[in-house]
Design a protein around this motif. Sequence first.
Motif, PDB file in Angstrom:
ATOM      1  N   LEU A 103       0.840  -1.191   0.000  1.00  0.00           N
ATOM      2  CA  LEU A 103       0.000   0.000   0.000  1.00  0.00           C
ATOM      3  C   LEU A 103       0.878   1.245   0.000  1.00  0.00           C
ATOM      4  O   LEU A 103       1.949   1.254   0.610  1.00  0.00           O
ATOM      5  CB  LEU A 103      -0.907   0.013   1.232  1.00  0.00           C
ATOM      6  CG  LEU A 103      -1.932  -1.117   1.324  1.00  0.00           C
ATOM      7  CD1 LEU A 103      -2.390  -1.328   2.761  1.00  0.00           C
ATOM      8  CD2 LEU A 103      -3.132  -0.822   0.420  1.00  0.00           C
ATOM      9  N   VAL A 104       0.400   2.290  -0.665  1.00  0.00           N
ATOM     10  CA  VAL A 104       1.157   3.547  -0.729  1.00  0.00           C
ATOM     11  C   VAL A 104       0.218   4.710  -0.425  1.00  0.00           C
ATOM     12  O   VAL A 104      -0.978   4.649  -0.701  1.00  0.00           O
ATOM     13  CB  VAL A 104       1.790   3.744  -2.119  1.00  0.00           C
ATOM     14  CG1 VAL A 104       2.860   2.690  -2.388  1.00  0.00           C
ATOM     15  CG2 VAL A 104       0.722   3.720  -3.219  1.00  0.00           C
ATOM     16  N   PRO A 105       0.761   5.802   0.154  1.00  0.00           N
ATOM     17  CA  PRO A 105      -0.082   6.971   0.441  1.00  0.00           C
ATOM     18  C   PRO A 105      -0.611   7.604  -0.845  1.00  0.00           C
ATOM     19  O   PRO A 105       0.082   7.641  -1.862  1.00  0.00           O
ATOM     20  CB  PRO A 105       0.880   7.937   1.164  1.00  0.00           C
ATOM     21  CG  PRO A 105       2.020   7.084   1.627  1.00  0.00           C
ATOM     22  CD  PRO A 105       2.146   5.982   0.633  1.00  0.00           C
ATOM     23  N   VAL A 106      -1.841   8.095  -0.796  1.00  0.00           N
ATOM     24  CA  VAL A 106      -2.392   8.875  -1.903  1.00  0.00           C
ATOM     25  C   VAL A 106      -1.859  10.297  -1.751  1.00  0.00           C
ATOM     26  O   VAL A 106      -2.060  10.923  -0.710  1.00  0.00           O
ATOM     27  CB  VAL A 106      -3.935   8.859  -1.881  1.00  0.00           C
ATOM     28  CG1 VAL A 106      -4.499   9.834  -2.912  1.00  0.00           C
ATOM     29  CG2 VAL A 106      -4.448   7.446  -2.141  1.00  0.00           C
ATOM     30  N   PRO A 107      -1.158  10.830  -2.754  1.00  0.00           N
ATOM     31  CA  PRO A 107      -0.549  12.156  -2.634  1.00  0.00           C
ATOM     32  C   PRO A 107      -1.549  13.236  -2.243  1.00  0.00           C
ATOM     33  O   PRO A 107      -2.657  13.306  -2.786  1.00  0.00           O
ATOM     34  CB  PRO A 107       0.011  12.411  -4.044  1.00  0.00           C
ATOM     35  CG  PRO A 107       0.242  11.045  -4.609  1.00  0.00           C
ATOM     36  CD  PRO A 107      -0.869  10.201  -4.058  1.00  0.00           C
TER      37      PRO A 107
END
Length: 275
Positions: free
Chosen positions: A253-257
């Motif tokens: 999972l990655v942060p949504v900018p």
Amino acid sequence: MNRDSFAFIAGLVKDRSGLVLTTDQGYMLETRLGPLLKREGLADIDALALRLKDPRMAGLAAAVTEALTTNESSFFRDGKPFEHLRRVLPGLAATRAPGVPLRIWSAACSTGQEAYSIGMILTELPLGGRRAEILGTDIAQEVLARARHGSFTQFEVQRGLPARLLVKHFRQEEGRWRATPELRAMARFEHVNLLSDLRPLGRFDVIFCRNVLIYFDTQTKARVLDAMAAQLAPDGVLYLGGAETVLGLTGRLVPVPGERGVYAKAKAGVVALAG
């Protein structure tokens, strides 16, 4: 309560729910377990720990775990995740195949305010006739029963619920406010332990798991996040609490900018390394 009794109960609760209890929470243990001690005719926490060591006491162990879980919830809690949800849902609906419903999961839903908040948003969005399913899950049976009934006190509805939505979606019933049948029909509530196999729940377009991970240790956080990532649609969205993160815990999972507490699946072949 002696140290061994605390350690035994803390270990049992962690194994069953992931919840980490620290030694400075002894008073909380005694306060929350007081009614259960009385009901079971036990003199103190030490007597409870002794009884819990009997392998036939699984029901009692579940009751102890339920009593010690934190069931804090409110309508549209923290605001911004729900504002983001309003923006993202029409796009998700537009990309789904005909007849495929949007699926939204409120994990650790407590008494249901989050799930019903999502339902109220869905009634106001142009989704092109797209059907949506809301699943609320929790480890505690008592709060699930309350969520299914959809009945809230005056204090509860005053915490985050705009007056126009209260009037539109709730009716007064015996001094409380109960969600209309239409709103209640939008959500279903099931008993699910986040440490269990989540695959039978199916795939979700949106997952809310807010202010839950803060009670877990690092290993359990990573385990739950990886399991949730596996159930999230490739273009889906995960919402965590403001004090929670995936960084250092999972590469899936990655942060949504530009968005706090909003996460998307890492693209295939670009999975970040955790830790």
